[in-house]
Write a protein that holds these residues in place. Sequence first.
Motif, short mmCIF file in Angstrom:
data_model
loop_
_atom_site.label_atom_id
_atom_site.label_comp_id
_atom_site.label_asym_id
_atom_site.label_seq_id
_atom_site.Cartn_x
_atom_site.Cartn_y
_atom_site.Cartn_z
N ARG A 1 0.84 -1.21 0.00
CA ARG A 1 0.00 0.00 0.00
C ARG A 1 0.88 1.25 0.00
O ARG A 1 2.04 1.21 0.39
N LEU A 2 0.28 2.35 -0.40
CA LEU A 2 0.97 3.64 -0.37
C LEU A 2 0.51 4.41 0.86
O LEU A 2 -0.69 4.66 1.05
N PHE A 3 1.46 4.76 1.72
CA PHE A 3 1.19 5.56 2.91
C PHE A 3 1.77 6.96 2.69
O PHE A 3 2.89 7.11 2.18
N GLY A 4 1.02 7.98 3.09
CA GLY A 4 1.52 9.33 2.92
C GLY A 4 0.73 10.35 3.72
O GLY A 4 -0.31 10.05 4.31
N ILE A 5 1.26 11.57 3.74
CA ILE A 5 0.62 12.69 4.44
C ILE A 5 -0.33 13.41 3.49
O ILE A 5 0.01 13.69 2.34
N SER A 6 -1.53 13.70 3.97
CA SER A 6 -2.52 14.39 3.17
C SER A 6 -2.03 15.76 2.73
O SER A 6 -1.44 16.50 3.52
N LYS A 7 -2.28 16.10 1.48
CA LYS A 7 -1.88 17.40 0.96
C LYS A 7 -2.73 18.53 1.56
O LYS A 7 -2.24 19.64 1.80
N SER A 8 -4.01 18.25 1.84
CA SER A 8 -4.91 19.28 2.35
C SER A 8 -4.83 19.44 3.86
O SER A 8 -5.17 20.49 4.40
N ASP A 9 -4.40 18.40 4.56
CA ASP A 9 -4.31 18.45 6.03
C ASP A 9 -3.06 17.71 6.47
O ASP A 9 -3.04 16.48 6.54
N PRO A 10 -1.99 18.42 6.79
CA PRO A 10 -0.70 17.77 7.11
C PRO A 10 -0.70 17.01 8.44
O PRO A 10 0.31 16.43 8.80
N PHE A 11 -1.82 17.01 9.16
CA PHE A 11 -1.92 16.23 10.39
C PHE A 11 -2.58 14.87 10.16
O PHE A 11 -2.82 14.13 11.10
#
Length: 414
Positions: A139-149
């Motif tokens: 799977r791809l895990f990452g930080i949301s572009k719209s909400d960095p939390f």
Amino acid sequence: MQRYPESRDVRLNLFDYITTVPEGAFVSDGKIIPAWHCTNTRMRAAQKLLVALDSPVAARFAAAASDGKVYFADRSDVPRMTAAYALGGSTAFIFERTDKDSASLVLVSGDKYFECVNGEVTYGDFEGRLRCGVIKNGRLFGISKSDPFVLCWSGEGGWNDWTKGLSGSGSIRLMPPCGEGLEVFACGGELVVLCKKCIVRFSAGGNPEDFKVEDIIPVPEVLENSACVIGDGLLFFTVFGLMRYGGGKVVRQEGAITEEMQSLTHSMAYDNRYYFACGTPKGSSEKKVYVYDTFKGLYQTVDVSAYFLARDTTSVLAYTSSYLFRITDEGTGSFSVEIPQFDFGISGRKLFKILEMDCDDDITVEIFDGRHTSRYALLPKRKKLNIRGESFNIKISGKTGAVRSAYVTAEVPK
């Protein structure tokens, strides 16, 4: 006859007084050893680069810039790369994907993805809306572009499966005291979320309902673009210096980079051993490249004002505001090691009278007495001097030669 009525000789080992980061050489075990240096390719450097990766898996080099340009190049001819697409956005990240059926490099720029398999590129819409990402358990895990939390992950369908459901994509909100999420890494068998003020150890096994925060480790404020995985550890730079995370613990890396570098624009791991960073020393606005040998705990700098680093099949690549440079530890370069002001342990005027060095023939030494600079080519290796002053600065320079020992003697008043 002594030059002072009441005097004594003081002999010092110069290696005990090297407190600045050497340029173009490592200092270790009482020796100066030429190491990494740069050469100008005379080719114009691409600007505004955000990410780059030399990928054996995809048989291509790929890069992306903040102006939306996406680059692909032959791995053996990266300096000649030109923009292949201009469809991207102002954010980008890149990763390799391998499974039992296929392997590829995926570059995400804005809301588009570019996937490269065996040198062939296809592109399409990226629906994940992430600012960074890493593959873990397919799977791809990452930080949301719209909400960095918010930490997000794709579904069982793969890195671009964002359908909801038990086996689909999901997300979790990180605790506000963590600070915003900066990057996500697969490190030492763990999924590690690097935040502005902490490291989050994240469990990424089993079904989505089993994905959870395992531990939160506070750290000093982290500088963006400073983190690299080397071995089974994560190196990153903070307002309190270089840190290493591994096995649930964070340890400050003592040494020259921690003491001297105050800011950086980009960092890169090389050969799973070296940490490279485009940094600025304290009290200066002039960029240089810092090199940390994680195996031996050694530091040096390279005199090139780079804003971004990459690698190809040959060497490290340093991108400046004008030209592209190669950084290599082979061939003929140049180095300099400076010994800051010292006074032989006593105030007042003294006579600097002997310089002894075991070194190769291309070594030169400059001695500054507060008013004048004297320069010596070290043939023979023991020089009788006649330099008066209260304190002195020394600079040792060379190319391929090494320095194995260095001593100075002064006649000082009792």
